[in-house]
Design a protein around this motif. Sequence first.
Motif, PDB file in Angstrom:
ATOM      1  N   CYS A 116      -2.483  28.306  55.827  1.00 63.38           N
ATOM      2  CA  CYS A 116      -1.515  28.179  54.738  1.00 63.38           C
ATOM      3  C   CYS A 116      -2.022  28.787  53.434  1.00 63.38           C
ATOM      4  O   CYS A 116      -1.220  29.174  52.573  1.00 63.38           O
ATOM      5  CB  CYS A 116      -1.146  26.716  54.535  1.00 63.38           C
ATOM      6  SG  CYS A 116      -0.237  25.998  55.922  1.00 63.38           S
ATOM      7  N   ASN A 117      -3.336  28.884  53.269  1.00 67.56           N
ATOM      8  CA  ASN A 117      -3.897  29.519  52.071  1.00 67.56           C
ATOM      9  C   ASN A 117      -3.585  31.009  52.068  1.00 67.56           C
ATOM     10  O   ASN A 117      -3.151  31.562  51.052  1.00 67.56           O
ATOM     11  CB  ASN A 117      -5.412  29.299  52.016  1.00 67.56           C
ATOM     12  CG  ASN A 117      -5.782  27.829  52.048  1.00 67.56           C
ATOM     13  OD1 ASN A 117      -5.644  27.122  51.067  1.00 67.56           O
ATOM     14  ND2 ASN A 117      -6.244  27.365  53.203  1.00 67.56           N
ATOM     15  N   ILE A 118      -3.799  31.656  53.211  1.00 67.31           N
ATOM     16  CA  ILE A 118      -3.512  33.092  53.323  1.00 67.31           C
ATOM     17  C   ILE A 118      -2.015  33.332  53.171  1.00 67.31           C
ATOM     18  O   ILE A 118      -1.581  34.257  52.472  1.00 67.31           O
ATOM     19  CB  ILE A 118      -4.007  33.631  54.683  1.00 67.31           C
ATOM     20  CG1 ILE A 118      -5.534  33.533  54.761  1.00 67.31           C
ATOM     21  CG2 ILE A 118      -3.544  35.066  54.888  1.00 67.31           C
ATOM     22  CD1 ILE A 118      -6.110  33.921  56.117  1.00 67.31           C
TER      23      ILE A 118
ATOM     24  N   ASN B 106       2.090  37.552  46.429  1.00 66.77           N
ATOM     25  CA  ASN B 106       2.151  39.011  46.278  1.00 66.77           C
ATOM     26  C   ASN B 106       3.571  39.521  46.508  1.00 66.77           C
ATOM     27  O   ASN B 106       4.068  40.380  45.773  1.00 66.77           O
ATOM     28  CB  ASN B 106       1.191  39.687  47.257  1.00 66.77           C
ATOM     29  CG  ASN B 106      -0.260  39.468  46.893  1.00 66.77           C
ATOM     30  OD1 ASN B 106      -0.600  39.301  45.719  1.00 66.77           O
ATOM     31  ND2 ASN B 106      -1.140  39.454  47.890  1.00 66.77           N
ATOM     32  N   ASP B 107       4.229  38.990  47.545  1.00 69.19           N
ATOM     33  CA  ASP B 107       5.602  39.420  47.857  1.00 69.19           C
ATOM     34  C   ASP B 107       6.568  39.060  46.730  1.00 69.19           C
ATOM     35  O   ASP B 107       7.545  39.776  46.474  1.00 69.19           O
ATOM     36  CB  ASP B 107       6.091  38.766  49.151  1.00 69.19           C
ATOM     37  CG  ASP B 107       5.334  39.246  50.377  1.00 69.19           C
ATOM     38  OD1 ASP B 107       4.665  40.300  50.288  1.00 69.19           O
ATOM     39  OD2 ASP B 107       5.412  38.577  51.428  1.00 69.19           O
TER      40      ASP B 107
ATOM     41  N   THR C 251       6.244  37.035  37.888  1.00 67.69           N
ATOM     42  CA  THR C 251       5.865  37.646  36.614  1.00 67.69           C
ATOM     43  C   THR C 251       6.974  37.497  35.580  1.00 67.69           C
ATOM     44  O   THR C 251       6.726  37.138  34.424  1.00 67.69           O
ATOM     45  CB  THR C 251       5.527  39.136  36.808  1.00 67.69           C
ATOM     46  OG1 THR C 251       4.455  39.261  37.748  1.00 67.69           O
ATOM     47  CG2 THR C 251       5.114  39.768  35.486  1.00 67.69           C
ATOM     48  N   GLU C 252       8.213  37.784  35.991  1.00 71.78           N
ATOM     49  CA  GLU C 252       9.342  37.719  35.063  1.00 71.78           C
ATOM     50  C   GLU C 252       9.547  36.305  34.516  1.00 71.78           C
ATOM     51  O   GLU C 252       9.912  36.125  33.354  1.00 71.78           O
ATOM     52  CB  GLU C 252      10.622  38.192  35.755  1.00 71.78           C
ATOM     53  CG  GLU C 252      10.660  39.691  35.987  1.00 71.78           C
ATOM     54  CD  GLU C 252      11.899  40.115  36.756  1.00 71.78           C
ATOM     55  OE1 GLU C 252      12.667  39.229  37.201  1.00 71.78           O
ATOM     56  OE2 GLU C 252      12.115  41.330  36.906  1.00 71.78           O
ATOM     57  N   SER C 253       9.309  35.305  35.337  1.00 68.57           N
ATOM     58  CA  SER C 253       9.510  33.919  34.909  1.00 68.57           C
ATOM     59  C   SER C 253       8.278  33.332  34.225  1.00 68.57           C
ATOM     60  O   SER C 253       8.357  32.280  33.600  1.00 68.57           O
ATOM     61  CB  SER C 253       9.874  33.048  36.120  1.00 68.57           C
ATOM     62  OG  SER C 253       8.798  33.008  37.046  1.00 68.57           O
ATOM     63  N   GLY C 254       7.138  34.023  34.385  1.00 70.29           N
ATOM     64  CA  GLY C 254       5.889  33.508  33.839  1.00 70.29           C
ATOM     65  C   GLY C 254       5.363  32.329  34.635  1.00 70.29           C
ATOM     66  O   GLY C 254       4.597  31.504  34.123  1.00 70.29           O
TER      67      GLY C 254
END
Length: 291
Positions: A146-148, A155-156, A162-165
């Motif tokens: 589950c970590n991987i 990443n996906d 990023t947009e939501s911070g």
Amino acid sequence: MLILSTETESQIVALEETQLAILNILEDAQDEKVSLRDTQKAVINILEDYSVEKVRMEKMNSKLISSNKEVEQFAYIASHDLQEPLKTISNYAGLLSKKYKESSDKEVIQYLNVINKATSRMQLLIKDLLDYSRVGNDKTKVQIDCNILLNELKNDMEQSITESGAEVSSEKLPVITGYLSGIKSLFQNLISNAIKFRRRDGHPLIQFTIQSKEKEWLFAVKDDGIGIEKIYYGKLFVIFQRLHSREEYSGTGIGLAQCKKIVEQHGGIIWVESEFGKGSTFYFTIPKTIQ
């Protein structure tokens, strides 16, 4: 007149008492025999009833499985067949939008915008409906770190994170046995849900935690979003149920229903604990051994 000695009289009395005791034992044995026979009959009746009930339940289960397959097949076929005409409408609406882009006829532009928004919503609904109907199609159980998986999802989902911070963190998660496509969709839906229903005045904090129980893993996905009132808990995991208007929050009302279906496919349960205005925590269990 026959005179018996005291000793002889005592022997006769003892003999009579013994005979009486034997008769009582025989009567008790007879009663026990009758009781045993009645018990055997009762057990036989129970077994017969159980057998009849088992056959009835097996028939009902078979019908339910068949019905579920038919529903899933219908959903897949209907969704798949809807895509082509929808693509055609979307394409032509796009061509018309380009053609009338510089037009002074604002009414035409408004109509085309409505068509474009409606087709976009329908395409999203079809995609989500297809994803929902496919839950359970994956029959291959694998070992899932589950970590991987969570790192791959981060990443996906980099753009929306990023947009939501948003900040997505976790404890060290376990390696579980399950259906990879389902667990991936489950994690993704819960992260997306937390990002979507974030507070307007801050960046969403999303945390995965884990507890090891005797026979299962207990996952918790906590956020600091807008929260949910308790009266709406029952609606959360029902397909097409929405707590907010489309103007407030986009979506189809399928995501959490899909989460529930995935968790139940693994033999677990899912629920939420929340405080309105202070965030939510979604809990779900995954058995350590999946049948």
